[in-house]
Enzyme design. Structure first.
Site, short mmCIF file in Angstrom:
data_model
loop_
_atom_site.label_atom_id
_atom_site.label_comp_id
_atom_site.label_asym_id
_atom_site.label_seq_id
_atom_site.Cartn_x
_atom_site.Cartn_y
_atom_site.Cartn_z
N HIS A 506 0.83 -1.20 0.00
CA HIS A 506 0.00 0.00 0.00
C HIS A 506 0.88 1.26 0.00
O HIS A 506 0.74 2.13 -0.85
CB HIS A 506 -0.92 -0.02 1.22
CG HIS A 506 -1.76 1.21 1.38
ND1 HIS A 506 -3.11 1.25 1.07
CD2 HIS A 506 -1.45 2.46 1.79
CE1 HIS A 506 -3.56 2.46 1.29
NE2 HIS A 506 -2.57 3.22 1.73
N GLU A 507 1.78 1.33 0.97
CA GLU A 507 2.62 2.52 1.08
C GLU A 507 3.52 2.67 -0.14
O GLU A 507 3.82 3.79 -0.57
CB GLU A 507 3.45 2.48 2.36
CG GLU A 507 2.63 2.49 3.65
CD GLU A 507 1.56 3.55 3.69
OE1 GLU A 507 1.75 4.63 3.08
OE2 GLU A 507 0.51 3.31 4.31
N HIS A 510 1.81 4.59 -2.85
CA HIS A 510 1.98 6.05 -2.71
C HIS A 510 3.37 6.45 -3.19
O HIS A 510 3.54 7.47 -3.87
CB HIS A 510 1.86 6.45 -1.24
CG HIS A 510 0.48 6.40 -0.66
ND1 HIS A 510 -0.60 7.03 -1.24
CD2 HIS A 510 0.01 5.81 0.47
CE1 HIS A 510 -1.67 6.82 -0.49
NE2 HIS A 510 -1.33 6.09 0.55
N HIS A 513 3.58 6.72 -6.87
CA HIS A 513 2.90 7.94 -7.33
C HIS A 513 3.84 9.14 -7.25
O HIS A 513 3.80 10.04 -8.08
CB HIS A 513 1.65 8.16 -6.46
CG HIS A 513 0.58 8.97 -7.09
ND1 HIS A 513 -0.55 9.36 -6.39
CD2 HIS A 513 0.42 9.47 -8.33
CE1 HIS A 513 -1.33 10.07 -7.19
NE2 HIS A 513 -0.76 10.15 -8.37
ZN LIG Z 1 -2.63 5.36 2.06
#
Ligand SMILES: [Zn+2]
Length: 723
Positions: A506-507, A510, A513
């Site tokens: 998940h991290e 980011h 991105h």
């Molecule tokens: Zn998040």
């Protein structure tokens, strides 16, 4: 220039928080007093990594002061420029302004979250109101506004490329939303409202902290703690001792309505006491938040009206991917029936278990209550998903998960490679630095992995951006992932839970991105997208944690190298869908409360004594008032929306997840883990930041509007909804 409205600089989120913002090195040196300050000049380290080894707490305040002075000088020069406004001498000049402040602010706020101390917290308290006033001084400068507005009005004749036009539009929007077009008396009223709202938010936060501490439940008799582990009982005795209650036990409260400890306590009366303490927080007495929030929602509604909006929600949502309150209501309405149907089915199963146990013990049965849910659902889970954590953990070793899972998927999808750099300074010895190379072998970014829990680190997991990518400033990204994995003793392997593995993916979503960002302007770079879009790349990237082709690569026994048996993987994934009716319903109920509080006009704001009735009516009208599943937060301790930056925005996690699950479906329809698929997503979403409207970015990628079916499927809500 860095734009942040109403002091909202970072967003807290579930399951992670993401610190946005940018660091913009500069050519100017600040003042003489700054000569030895490590923030005075851009870092000379690779990728302008902050010189962590040279930064002392005493450097921050002088750098903040000098940074604000420098930016005000730069903005004044733009405002007083005798030449007519041009895109270059106004908008691009604003983009270039404030480098020193951006440098100190990005480093300070990131380190204050992951490696803080008492002095840094004091600096934070001291600088926060100064920064708010600083930003107001820029946004409400009439000469700057006049230049921005004249350019925006003439935009059709400026022959700007698409990204430059987007930048101009963003600047105009931000100034409008900050109140720049208002008449002077209205601006004075706005500043006053901002100040009052800000101090109410602080009071709300302090009341929650105090009420949560005071709400801790004292237990006199160890027998009542049946079900807790020896560790938990020891911790409860220690908590009691710390408050001078020797010989007793103290159950402290977590932020949410439901308390994790309820899953283990067999004593029903004690469960009820803990639950009552949880929902009774900050209601009445010295820490009453009903009065605070009633005033807060009225002032927010007033501010929205002053700015020309029907409600605070209308104001907030206009700048989000959702766009309007109606769109948020529609989303909640689309997911609620499936979530509730699933929750009711889960409740029926729990009730059956309660009845069977009562029969077996020859006791009368009882109806399932909120304080019973976790206790019995945990037993149902053990029956259906007898998942032996100890059997799975040896296959989930941190280094394998990172190199052969997280990095591997990024290599297969985007061609990225990673090389550890041990020559660069870090702020804490556990932190690791990796240089990221693009598919063509060119250096792309730095990635900092800060995975272990520490006492001076904020809880949860989040991504932070130390340097944002921008062609204008010739900068490449420096991003970090922060988790709170317990650090084992030296020499022991770091074995993870599947939830921790998912959090790493998940991290890293980011992080991708941020590090794949390929835009010209810093304001439009990387993760600086709307709240309801920012959790899209991260939740999308979670899918690779459970993709068989990726799992086969990283889930290997840390000693034998044997792959995780497929039937064990199936159980792990099936367990992820357990209790999702409850989880989705409690979330939706909180999201509905948030919308109700922020979709009102000033006249509709209730008086303090009307707060409970307002809350009950909001749950009723959204169809989410199902007694066994209370909202994840009741209003008086709903800090996301009354204290941190999620007012009218709690729905954002779900909105982002719809985009993420649609994207997962797209990958599966197009052959899964391939470079072609990865490059397509990169070109359409991950590289684009906010260089175009996020709605348009998604539509161009997906080929149609978002749809909720893949999300219902991912959460296991489909069968209960019948479709
Ligand atoms: Zn998040």
């Amino acid at each position: 220039m860095r734009i942040a409205l109403f002091g909202v600089l970072a967003t807290a989120c579930v399951p992670c928080a993401l610190a946005g913002g940018s660091a913009h090195p500069t050519q100017s040196a600040g003042t003489l007093a700054m000569a030895d300050n490590p923030f005075a000049q851009p870092s000379t380290l690779a990728f302008e990594l902050p010189p962590f080894d040279r930064i002392h707490d005493s450097d921050y305040l002088p750098a903040f002061e000098a940074g604000m002075r420098e930016e005000l000088r730069e903005v004044a020069a733009i405002a007083d420029d005798p030449r007519p406004a041009t895109f270059e001498n106004t908008i691009v000049a604003l983009e270039r302004a404030g480098r020193l402040l951006a440098r100190v602010e990005s480093t300070f706020s990131r380190l204050n979250a992951c490696n803080t101390d008492a002095q840094m917290q004091q600096i934070d308290t001291e600088t926060a109101p100064k920064l708010t006033a600083h930003r107001d001084a820029i946004h409400l400068n009439p000469r700057v506004w006049a230049r921005v507005d004249s350019l925006y009005r003439a935009r059709a004749t400026l022959h700007l490329d698409a990204e430059s036009l987007q930048l101009l539009t963003r600047y105009h929007t931000e100034f409008v939303r900050a109140g720049a077009p208002l008449a002077v008396p209205d601006q004075a009223r706005l500043r006053d409202l901002n100040k009052q709202i800000s101090s109410l938010r602080t009071r709300f936060k302090q009341n929650v902290l105090k009420a949560t501490a005071e709400g801790a439940v004292v237990v006199d008799n160890i027998a009542a703690l049946d079900g807790l582990s020896a560790e938990q009982i020891g911790a409860a005795a220690q908590s009691a001792g710390a408050r001078g209650l020797t010989g007793k036990w103290l159950i402290t409260l977590q932020n949410t309505t439901n308390q994790p400890v309820l899953a283990r306590l067999s004593n029903r009366a004690l469960r009820e006491r803990i639950y009552a303490a949880s929902i009774g927080r900050a209601r009445g007495g010295a820490t009453d938040n009903a009065a605070v929030l009633a005033q807060l929602v009225r002032l927010r509604a007033e501010r929205a009206a002053l700015l020309g909006y029907a409600s605070h929600a209308a104001y907030q949502l206009e700048d989000e991917t959702a766009g309007t309150p109606q769109a948020v209501r529609d989303l909640i309405g689309q997911v609620a029936p499936a979530a509730l149907a699933r929750a009711r089915a889960e409740a029926a199963e729990i009730q059956k278990l309660i009845d069977a146990q009562a029969r077996a013990a020859g006791r009368p049965s009882f109806a399932l209550q909120p304080w019973d849910w976790s206790f019995y659902s945990e037993q149902v889970r053990k029956v259906h998903y007898a998942l032996d954590q100890a059997a799975v953990a040896p296959y989930l070793e941190l280094e394998h998960v990172l190199q052969d899972g997280v990095f591997y998927a990024a290599h297969e999808l985007y061609g990225l490679t990673f090389k550890e750099r041990t020559d660069l300074p870090v702020y804490q010895s556990d932190v690791r630095v990796f240089e990221v190379f693009d598919a063509d072998g060119k250096p792309l970014a730095l990635f900092l992995a800060d995975y272990f829990a520490r006492d001076n680190k904020q809880g949860g997991a989040w991504m932070a951006s130390y340097v944002t990518q921008s062609k204008l400033l010739h900068q490449q990204a420096v991003v970090a992932n922060h988790l709170n994995i317990p650090k084992p003793q030296a020499g022991q392997p770091v074995l993870l839970t599947f939830e921790e593995v998912t959090a790493m993916f998940h991290e890293f979503g980011h992080a991708l991105h941020g590090l794949l960002s390929d835009v010209r302007y810093p304001l439009l770079s990387g993760t600086q997208v709307p709240r309801d879009f920012v959790e899209y790349p991260s939740q999308y990237n979670e899918m690779w944690a459970r993709e068989p082709a990726v799992v086969a690569h990283y889930a290997r026994h840390y000693q034998s190298g044997e792959p995780l048996p497929p039937q064990l993987l199936e159980r792990v994934i099936a367990a992820q869908k357990f209790n999702q009716g409850y989880a989705t319903t409690e979330y939706l109920a909180a999201a509905a409360l948030d919308q109700a509080w922020h979709q009102i006009t000033p006249a509709e704001a209730p008086a303090t004594e009307g707060v409970p009735a307002f809350e009950a009516a909001a749950l009723r009208s959204s169809g989410l008032d199902y007694a066994p599943v209370p909202p994840r937060y009741h209003s008086t301790y709903f800090s996301h929306i009354f204290e941190s930056g999620y007012s009218a925005g709690y729905y954002a996690y779900l909105w982002s997840e719809v985009l993420a699950r649609d994207t997962g479906q797209w990958f599966h329809r197009h052959g899964g883990l391939t470079r072609a698929n990865g490059d397509y997503l990169r070109a359409h979403i991950l590289a684009r930041g906010r260089s175009a409207d996020p709605r348009a970015l998604f539509r161009d990628f997906y080929g149609r509007a978002p749809e909720v079916a893949p999300l219902l499927e991912y959460r296991g809500l489909v069968s209960a909804s019948g479709g």
